[in-house]
Design an enzyme around this catalytic site. Structure first.
Site, PDB file in Angstrom:
ATOM      1  CG  HIS A 175       8.751 -32.637 -24.791  1.00  0.00           C
ATOM      2  ND1 HIS A 175       9.045 -33.957 -25.034  1.00  0.00           N
ATOM      3  CD2 HIS A 175       9.772 -31.916 -25.315  1.00  0.00           C
ATOM      4  CE1 HIS A 175      10.212 -34.040 -25.653  1.00  0.00           C
ATOM      5  NE2 HIS A 175      10.674 -32.808 -25.849  1.00  0.00           N
TER       6      HIS A 175
ATOM      7  CB  CYS B  73      -0.850   0.029   1.259  1.00  0.00           C
ATOM      8  SG  CYS B  73      -1.855  -1.459   1.457  1.00  0.00           S
TER       9      CYS B  73
ATOM     10  CE  LYS C 154       5.240  -6.503 -18.925  1.00  0.00           C
ATOM     11  NZ  LYS C 154       6.555  -6.502 -18.313  1.00  0.00           N
TER      12      LYS C 154
ATOM     13  CD  GLU D  77       2.243  -6.952 -16.062  1.00  0.00           C
ATOM     14  OE1 GLU D  77       2.027  -6.819 -14.856  1.00  0.00           O
ATOM     15  OE2 GLU D  77       3.374  -6.784 -16.568  1.00  0.00           O
TER      16      GLU D  77
ATOM     17  NE  ARG E 204       4.166   1.684  -1.630  1.00  0.00           N
ATOM     18  CZ  ARG E 204       5.345   1.124  -1.490  1.00  0.00           C
ATOM     19  NH1 ARG E 204       6.330   1.460  -2.293  1.00  0.00           N
ATOM     20  NH2 ARG E 204       5.576   0.237  -0.553  1.00  0.00           N
TER      21      ARG E 204
ATOM     22  CE  LYS F 105       6.637  -0.184 -11.784  1.00  0.00           C
ATOM     23  NZ  LYS F 105       6.777  -0.955 -13.040  1.00  0.00           N
TER      24      LYS F 105
ATOM     25  CD1 TRP G  51      -3.128  -4.480  -5.023  1.00  0.00           C
ATOM     26  CD2 TRP G  51      -2.255  -5.807  -3.444  1.00  0.00           C
ATOM     27  NE1 TRP G  51      -3.020  -5.738  -5.550  1.00  0.00           N
ATOM     28  CE2 TRP G  51      -2.488  -6.578  -4.602  1.00  0.00           C
ATOM     29  CE3 TRP G  51      -1.711  -6.426  -2.336  1.00  0.00           C
ATOM     30  CZ2 TRP G  51      -2.196  -7.922  -4.687  1.00  0.00           C
ATOM     31  CZ3 TRP G  51      -1.419  -7.776  -2.409  1.00  0.00           C
ATOM     32  CH2 TRP G  51      -1.658  -8.520  -3.574  1.00  0.00           C
TER      33      TRP G  51
ATOM     34  CG  ASN H 282       2.825  -0.928   2.963  1.00  0.00           C
ATOM     35  OD1 ASN H 282       2.242  -1.901   2.518  1.00  0.00           O
ATOM     36  ND2 ASN H 282       3.996  -0.520   2.509  1.00  0.00           N
ATOM     37  N   GLY H 283       1.470  -3.347   5.309  1.00  0.00           N
ATOM     38  CA  GLY H 283       2.119  -4.556   5.827  1.00  0.00           C
ATOM     39  C   GLY H 283       1.070  -5.564   6.234  1.00  0.00           C
TER      40      GLY H 283
ATOM     41  CD  GLU I  70       8.892  -8.940 -19.508  1.00  0.00           C
ATOM     42  OE1 GLU I  70       8.766  -9.773 -18.606  1.00  0.00           O
ATOM     43  OE2 GLU I  70       8.572  -7.753 -19.371  1.00  0.00           O
TER      44      GLU I  70
HETATM   45  O1  M6R Z   1       9.910  -4.151  -8.470  1.00  0.00           O
HETATM   46  P1  M6R Z   1      10.304  -5.496  -8.966  1.00  0.00           P
HETATM   47  O2  M6R Z   1      11.130  -5.452 -10.190  1.00  0.00           O
HETATM   48  O3  M6R Z   1      10.963  -6.341  -7.896  1.00  0.00           O
HETATM   49  O4  M6R Z   1       8.947  -6.218  -9.322  1.00  0.00           O
HETATM   50  C1  M6R Z   1       8.901  -7.560  -9.691  1.00  0.00           C
HETATM   51  C2  M6R Z   1       7.575  -7.928 -10.315  1.00  0.00           C
HETATM   52  O5  M6R Z   1       6.543  -7.724  -9.389  1.00  0.00           O
HETATM   53  C3  M6R Z   1       7.281  -7.116 -11.568  1.00  0.00           C
HETATM   54  O6  M6R Z   1       8.284  -7.260 -12.526  1.00  0.00           O
HETATM   55  C4  M6R Z   1       5.932  -7.530 -12.184  1.00  0.00           C
HETATM   56  O7  M6R Z   1       6.013  -8.830 -12.676  1.00  0.00           O
HETATM   57  C5  M6R Z   1       5.551  -6.531 -13.283  1.00  0.00           C
HETATM   58  N1  M6R Z   1       4.200  -6.101 -13.094  1.00  0.00           N
HETATM   59  C6  M6R Z   1       5.685  -7.081 -14.646  1.00  0.00           C
HETATM   60  O8  M6R Z   1       5.348  -6.151 -15.616  1.00  0.00           O
END
Ligand code: M6R
Length: 620
Positions: A517, A2, A498, A501, A27, A615, A73, A99-100, A494
């Protein structure tokens, strides 16, 4: 995960809190709320949804020069207004943002309920407000009495309440009866204090403080801070004093604003050439054909003594680790492995003191990666950060490392940070390889080609090819298969992440050779398969996999090196500029970023704030 913001000073608090929340919204964006001290009472506003929704609920002329705010969050409890922060005690005179996670929530809640507390939310955070009130107002029941010296003492009440918690917290607490202070504490969730002129700020991330001050104090785990308009006083939770370590934030390039771009994600995709330049510049040493990463502080002797390299990250950072591990092992001839942080930290890993670990993270706050760092350090291992956010928890816990210098990345979907993580790991690869196996001629070729990459990225982004045709292929697909070999298998993973998400399209990524396989069973007439096959030593093998997919009616989208006749096999072919095999991921990832962006747009998704995500993931 958060965001917290706090203010005490001479200006109206509400606009500062709202602007801070806007900057922290990455966040978490399930709900937002604030409390300001208005004429001896706490004025509290909370809304489900975005900071903009909260801003509409706060009067423009809201009085109050002290306040705390939060963007959530959800972890414990659904996305409701009742669960939004700040949480109040029963009297409504103490407000808390958190936050936690409170791990002993069940027991504490039960005990407080037995003492007569009526909870208004399902959150673990509300417990903190009631616990503080218990000490501050002397509300203990039965034989469990509150020492009289705690009563009416805001700081000691918070300290006593925290001593009852197990778990993680970054908290801010304000009291209606104390217009001169905000109490904050950190244990596992970041908090930064900003020092202004007659005003003091608090935030989960220094970026939120940049419009107001660059003088900051990063709170450490186990610290408690008392903020007043004149500054901050910090102690350990047990009361021991700590000296104030004031940092001056460096000027960041990139402004964290959207400018003329409709979304941060698109802006950040287009910032990649400049971001890469920021990462590479000054770090390549042409005379010795090597790289120097000052933050690692490794002598040639130490480089030669490294027996293994472990690269640890989550999500996109993990995909960058996959690329880095391949390069390190193949070029520097040191065994190297990429690890998913959330798995690694719980596997009781055996840590060899001659190994070198890298914790790779954009935010520097990812709980699993931070947990892995602590595990390695506990076992006497060496771990360094490959991090974007300066002064973040991982950067500080590691002590040594490489900043990737992407500039602020605001979109939840990581783009430019991926490229810069890869570039930073390539710089390390060059440094390590030159200390061990790589000759000056090859080293120079590698360095020169790396320096050429930003211009190649620019060239591609200026003419990105038929992305719209690619978008049309995936929009109503039941599943999209991403395939690649070697470095391109990390790019496939990757690309799939993308598209999932940002556009919520179901995707599967596989090393192309593994397709037969299992995943090949998914293929039917028209299934979209996105193949990453630049001109490298594995291209011909991937070519065979393309044929296998075509034979089963799949539609092929191909990311390939410009001028390569492999394009003939594709329904949609997207060429990228030619570069050395090593740097292909920095080019082949670009069309996949654009695909995710444009597919998300076509499907009406919330591009910069995809559902259920945040994020930085600061919970396990
Ligand atoms: O801040 P970080 O690079 O440690 O974050 C890791 C992942 O949470 C982050 O890369 C996440 O997978 C992204 N939303 C991907 O686009």
């Amino acid at each position: 995960m958060c965001g917290i913001i706090g203010y005490i000073g001479t200006r109206p608090a509400a606009p500062i809190l709202l602007e801070g929340l806007r900057r922290l919204e990455y966040r978490g964006y399930d709900s937002a709320g604030l409390a300001v001290l208005d004429g001896g009472e706490l004025a509290v506003r909370r809304r489900v949804g975005r900071v903009a929704d909260l801003a509409r609920a706060v009067p423009e002329d809201q009085p109050g020069r002290l306040g705390i705010a939060h963007t959530r969050w959800a972890t414990h409890g659904g996305v409701t207004e009742a669960n939004a922060h700040p949480h109040l005690d029963a009297s409504g005179r103490i407000a808390v943002v958190h936050n936690g996670i409170v791990e002993n929530m069940a027991r504490l809640r039960e005990r407080l309920a037995a003492e007569g507390v009526r909870f208004r939310s399902e959150t673990d955070s509300e417990i903190i407000a009631h616990l503080v009130a218990r000490y501050y107002f002397g509300l203990a029941a039965g034989s469990d009495t509150v020492p009289p010296d705690l009563q009416g003492d805001p700081v000691e009440s918070v300290r006593a309440a925290l001593s009852r918690l197990r778990g993680t917290w970054g908290i801010a607490v304000m009291f209606a009866d104390h217009p001169d202070l905000v109490v904050a504490a950190r244990n596992g969730s970041p908090l930064v204090v900003g020092l202004g002129d007659g005003e003091t700020f608090l935030a989960s991330d220094a970026h939120a403080l940049v419009p107001y001050t660059r003088r900051v104090v990063f709170l450490q785990d186990g610290e408690l801070a008392v903020l007043g308009a004149a500054g901050v006083r910090t102690t350990r939770l047990d009361g021991a004093s700590v000296s104030l370590d004031v940092h001056e934030l460096e000027e960041d390039w990139g402004d964290g604003e959207r400018g003329d771009f409709p979304h941060f994600m698109l802006k950040e995709i287009h910032e990649q050439p400049e971001a890469l330049r920021q990462c590479i510049s000054g770090r390549v040493q042409p005379e010795q054909a090597t790289a120097k990463l000052g933050g690692l502080d490794l002598s040639p002797r130490e480089l030669v003594g490294i027996t293994r390299v472990g690269l640890i990250g989550c999500g996109t950072a993990y995909h960058a680790c996959l690329v880095g591990a391949t390069a390190i092992e193949q070029l520097a001839r040191v065994p190297a492995r990429a690890e998913i942080a959330s798995e690694f930290r719980h596997q009781n890993p055996s840590i060899d003191p001659d190994s070198l670990y890298f914790a790779v993270s954009q935010s520097g706050e990812t709980a699993d990666t931070l947990g892995a760092v602590k595990e390695i350090r506990l076992k006497g291992g060496r771990v360094m950060g490959v991090v974007n956010v300066v002064g973040s928890s991982i950067a500080r816990e590691c002590g040594r490392g490489v900043y990737i210098h992407s500039g602020p990345e605001m979109a939840v979907a990581s783009t430019k940070a991926f490229s810069n993580m890869v570039a930073a790991l390539y710089l390390f690869t060059l440094q390590l390889a030159r200390a061990r196996t790589l000759g000056p001629h090859e080293g120079r070729r590698f360095a020169e080609e790396l320096q050429r990459v930003p211009a190649l990225v620019e060239e591609y982004l200026a003419a990105p090819g038929p992305i719209d045709a690619l978008v049309r292929m995936v929009l109503d697909a039941r599943v999209v298969l991403f395939l690649g070999r070697g470095l391109s298998s990390a790019v496939a993973a990757e690309g799939a992440l993308k598209l999932m998400e940002v556009a919520y399209v179901p995707c599967i990524a596989y090393p192309a050779g593994e397709m037969k396989h299992g995943p090949i069973a998914l293929l039917e007439e028209g299934t979209p398969v996105i193949v990453i096959a630049p001109r490298d030593h594995l291209r011909d093998k991937t070519r065979s996999n393309i044929q296998e997919c075509r034979a089963r009616g799949a539609r092929i989208a191909l990311i390939h090196t410009a001028g390569d006749d492999i394009a003939e096999l594709a329904d949609v072919a997207i060429p990228v500029p030619e570069t050395s095999e090593w740097f292909t991921p920095l080019l082949t990832v670009l069309p996949l970023q654009l695909l995710a962006y444009k597919a998300g747009l076509a499907l009406g998704r919330d591009i910069d704030r995809p559902r259920n995500l945040a994020k930085s993931v600061t919970v396990e």
